[in-house]
Scaffold this active site. Structure first.
Site, PDB file in Angstrom:
ATOM      1  N   GLU A 100       0.814  -1.220   0.000  1.00 20.75           N
ATOM      2  CA  GLU A 100       0.000   0.000   0.000  1.00 20.75           C
ATOM      3  C   GLU A 100       0.848   1.272   0.000  1.00 20.75           C
ATOM      4  O   GLU A 100       0.783   2.101   0.917  1.00 20.75           O
ATOM      5  CB  GLU A 100      -0.971  -0.020   1.187  1.00 20.75           C
ATOM      6  CG  GLU A 100      -1.948  -1.177   1.101  1.00 20.75           C
ATOM      7  CD  GLU A 100      -2.982  -1.220   2.215  1.00 20.75           C
ATOM      8  OE1 GLU A 100      -2.882  -0.397   3.153  1.00 20.75           O
ATOM      9  OE2 GLU A 100      -3.888  -2.065   2.149  1.00 20.75           O
ATOM     10  N   GLU A 156      -4.837  -8.440  -0.818  1.00 19.68           N
ATOM     11  CA  GLU A 156      -5.683  -8.409   0.375  1.00 19.68           C
ATOM     12  C   GLU A 156      -7.117  -8.212  -0.084  1.00 19.68           C
ATOM     13  O   GLU A 156      -7.376  -7.404  -0.976  1.00 19.68           O
ATOM     14  CB  GLU A 156      -5.307  -7.265   1.324  1.00 19.68           C
ATOM     15  CG  GLU A 156      -3.926  -7.355   1.945  1.00 19.68           C
ATOM     16  CD  GLU A 156      -3.634  -6.167   2.863  1.00 19.68           C
ATOM     17  OE1 GLU A 156      -4.582  -5.442   3.240  1.00 19.68           O
ATOM     18  OE2 GLU A 156      -2.452  -5.953   3.184  1.00 19.68           O
TER      19      GLU A 156
END
Length: 688
Positions: free
Chosen positions: A300, A420
């Site tokens: 991220e 994810e």
């Protein structure tokens, strides 16, 4: 990817082993979760004898249990005799090699584990017996040829990144352990990682594990940024366990992304030096690891204080390019190792996908993988702004995301891993999103992943698979997820069927979401209900008769009176809870901004959402762009304690001295109005 089993009585699968081969086996059978009328089982068979090319595991269900759906094996039955046969990818069992599969089943009365197993006709005693001839199959069917000289087709050949990523499906995240930002892997509340945990995940049918790792607190300072040797050894130990279990393993730089990498706009030189030093050490540490180890540049990625999208794209491209260069130049297996590159924020927005596509084009490396994350349409994912249903807007957000990554990457030959996925509300409480709405999300997510050839990795920080219990906290959820790996399941508009106790019982009609399946029946436990009497079905409209609801409601106590299951031609059944309710009753209360609860008699109902507005109609409380407040963050029901709690986070953004009108929306459709007034730290609640 495993195959879904269709239960066909009397059908056998023949297999063959080498004549006069030493034979022996060991079987682990674990109940992965049980609920009224249903259960999940996980089975691992280990071949202790000579290599087997094609296997068939047999057992007897002593109490009449039945398999309804399976994965990673083809399961058939004849009476109480059950046979699980290999699917294509797990046909070969080398000496001491294992295969795992699982299934959902039904039971009544009791659900004991099978007492004995046979592998290709040889009893599994946990030791090697005498050499045996190839057993014949118990029924008709083609034989699997024995070809010891032919290696298994998985893992796929080196360089075939798309095939390798397909072999990684499905995947699981070992979250909130090595990525914890405290002193060690237990600092976020999870126990130390064990080999048993990884074995347990393997038994659930997962093929890959993403091991997030935060390195920053285990590094010395500039200029070398040396990683603590003991910590690196621990990471390598866990990675080794996972590789030994046969997993594909993904290792990354995780929360460093927001701890220090995010300062790159103002401190480019130092951040890049530290990033490069980190990957130089990791590349050296893992250069000789098997090809099933996959490296991910950063989790991220994000940048604080940048000038905008253009600078963000430039900085991320610089990190990804540096990562690839360092790993490739480190030699060994890293020359061709699969490497994973993220978009900014691992977002699936088209602009972010296009930025990463430009990086892939410039690199021209066939062993690269793109990654994004997906936690659903945000209002649904956290239950805010009235997004408590998996409605058309939430569904479109999901399908549009898959369309974008498929068109941008997969269609160009670039494999994709959704590194994810889940729902953000799970971080506080898995009940933030109502169970049926949650199941519909995961059913569609899995179907879209299969249709678009996308590999997915479930985010699990311990709230799903117990780190010490090795059991799923929500067996119904994992059954739906497992089913979605191989097939569609039917669902319905809701899993809740309400009948008000204050009124006469009437028939109830609901819409089924067939999802390409066909309706096959309605059951209560193992009892098949009678079509035309207990219910009618017309297209996608299922009507439960008043007579059925009256019979099953009994004395009409508040709450769930009975549970039915709608069965479809494929996938898992859809649960229907038959609920007796009346409109909930709230009472006056006094408390403080840090501790305020509303006494509530729920009378069988369940809270869906809450609105908060001032007298002038403007929105009250935090996130005041919407009247519908965030479930669990600002308010939460306690059905056992018979209260609704308004949390300090709600009152922190309520104007002092003002009266707020609350509207509590319940799943039955009831809406109850209540007033709260904040005066300093004192809160008074009154009825409408």
């Amino acid at each position: 990817m495993g195959a879904v089993a269709t239960l066909v009585a009397g059908l056998g699968i023949a297999t063959a082993t080498s004549a006069n081969a030493a034979a022996g086996c060991r079987v682990t059978y674990a109940n992965g979760g049980q609920w009224p009328g249903g259960f999940t089982a996980n089975v691992t068979v280990t071949n202790l004898g000579d290599r087997i090319d094609g296997w068939r595991l047999g057992w007897t269900f002593a109490s009449g249990q039945a398999v309804s759906q399976a994965w990673n094996a083809t399961v058939t039955a004849s009476g109480t005799q059950v046979t699980a046969a290999n699917v294509g990818h797990n046909a070969v069992l080398a000496t001491n090699g294992s295969a795992s599969f699982g299934f959902n089943g039904t039971w009544t009365g009791s659900n004991p584990a099978p007492a004995a197993f046979t592998l290709n006709g040889v009893a599994c005693t946990g030791s090697v017996g005498q050499p045996s001839q190839s057993p014949s199959a118990p029924g008709p069917g083609p034989s699997a040829s024995s070809s010891p000289s032919t290696p298994p087709t998985t893992p796929p050949p080196a360089g075939d990144a798309m095939a390798a990523v397909a072999a990684m499906q499905p995947g699981w995240n070992l979250g909130n352990s090595l990525d914890a930002t405290g002193a060690d892997e237990t600092s976020w509340g999870n126990p130390r990682i064990t080999e048993a945990l990884l074995d347990g995940i393997k038994a659930q049918g997962f093929k890959s594990i993403r091991i997030p790792v935060t390195w920053g607190q285990h590094q010395a300072g500039a200029p070398d940024y040396t990683i603590d040797a003991a910590y690196l050894a621990r990471v390598k130990e866990v990675v080794g366990w996972a590789l030994d279990d046969g997993f594909y393993v993904m290792v990354n730089i995780h929360h460093d992304s927001w701890q220090w990498i995010n300062t790159m706009p103002a401190d480019r030189t130092n951040v890049l030096a530290r990033y490069n030093a980190t990957w130089t050490q990791l590349a050296a540490a893992f250069r000789d690891s098997p090809a099933k180890l996959v490296l991910e540049s950063v989790n991220e990625p994000q940048f604080t204080g940048s000038s905008g999208d253009a600078q963000n794209a430039t900085l991320l491209n610089e990190l990804n390019t540096s990562f690839r260069t360092i790993v490739r130049n480190s030699g060994g297996g890293n020359v061709t190792r699969l490497l994973v590159l993220p978009t900014l924020h691992t977002s699936a927005d088209q602009a972010r996908l296009d930025e990463l596509t430009a990086t892939f084009t410039a690199m021209n490396d066939p062993n690269l993988i793109a990654t994004v994350h997906y936690y659903g349409y945000w209002p649904f994912s956290v239950n805010i702004a009235g997004g408590y249903r998996f409605d058309a807007t939430a569904q479109k957000d999901l399908t549009d995301m898959f369309d974008r990554i498929s068109t941008t990457f997969v269609a160009r030959g670039i494999p994709v891993i959704i590194g994810e996925y889940g729902l953000l509300g799970f971080d506080r409480h898995t009940g933030t999103i109502e169970q049926g709405e949650k199941l519909k999300f995961f059913e569609l997510f899995g179907a879209q992943a299969r249709a678009n050839n996308i590999t997915t990795m479930l985010w699990d920080n311990g709230q799903h698979f117990g780190r010490t219990s090795l059991q799923w906290s929500d067996p119904e959820l994992i059954a739906q997820i497992r089913s979605s790996w191989t097939t569609r399941s039917g669902t319905a508009a809701s899993d809740l069927v309400f009948s008000a106790r204050s009124a006469a019982i009437t028939s109830k009609t609901m819409t089924l979401n067939l999802n390409g399946t066909t309706f096959t029946g309605l059951r209560q436990g193992s009892t098949e209900l009678v079509r035309g009497t207990d219910y009618t079905i017309s297209g996608d409209q299922l009507t439960l008769s008043a007579a059925l609801l009256t019979r099953l409601s009994g004395s009409r106590a508040y709450g769930v009176n009975a549970t039915l299951h709608v069965h479809f031609s494929t996938g898992v059944p859809w649960r229907l809870n038959l609920i007796t309710h009346d409109t909930p009753v709230l009472s006056a209360a006094t408390g403080t901004t840090s501790a305020f609860t509303i006494p509530t008699t729920f009378r069988g109902d369940q809270l869906a959402t809450m609105e908060a507005t001032y007298a002038d109609g403007s929105n009250a409380g935090p996130q005041n762009w919407t009247p519908f407040k965030e479930f669990d963050y600002t308010f939460a029901p306690d059905y056992t304690g018979n209260v609704i709690t308004l949390k300090p986070e709600f009152f922190a953004d309520v104007t002092d001295g003002s009266r707020v009108t609350l509207k509590f929306h319940f799943w039955s459709g009831a809406v109850v109005t209540y007033y709260v007034t904040k005066s300093g730290t004192t809160v008074t609640g009154t009825l409408a």
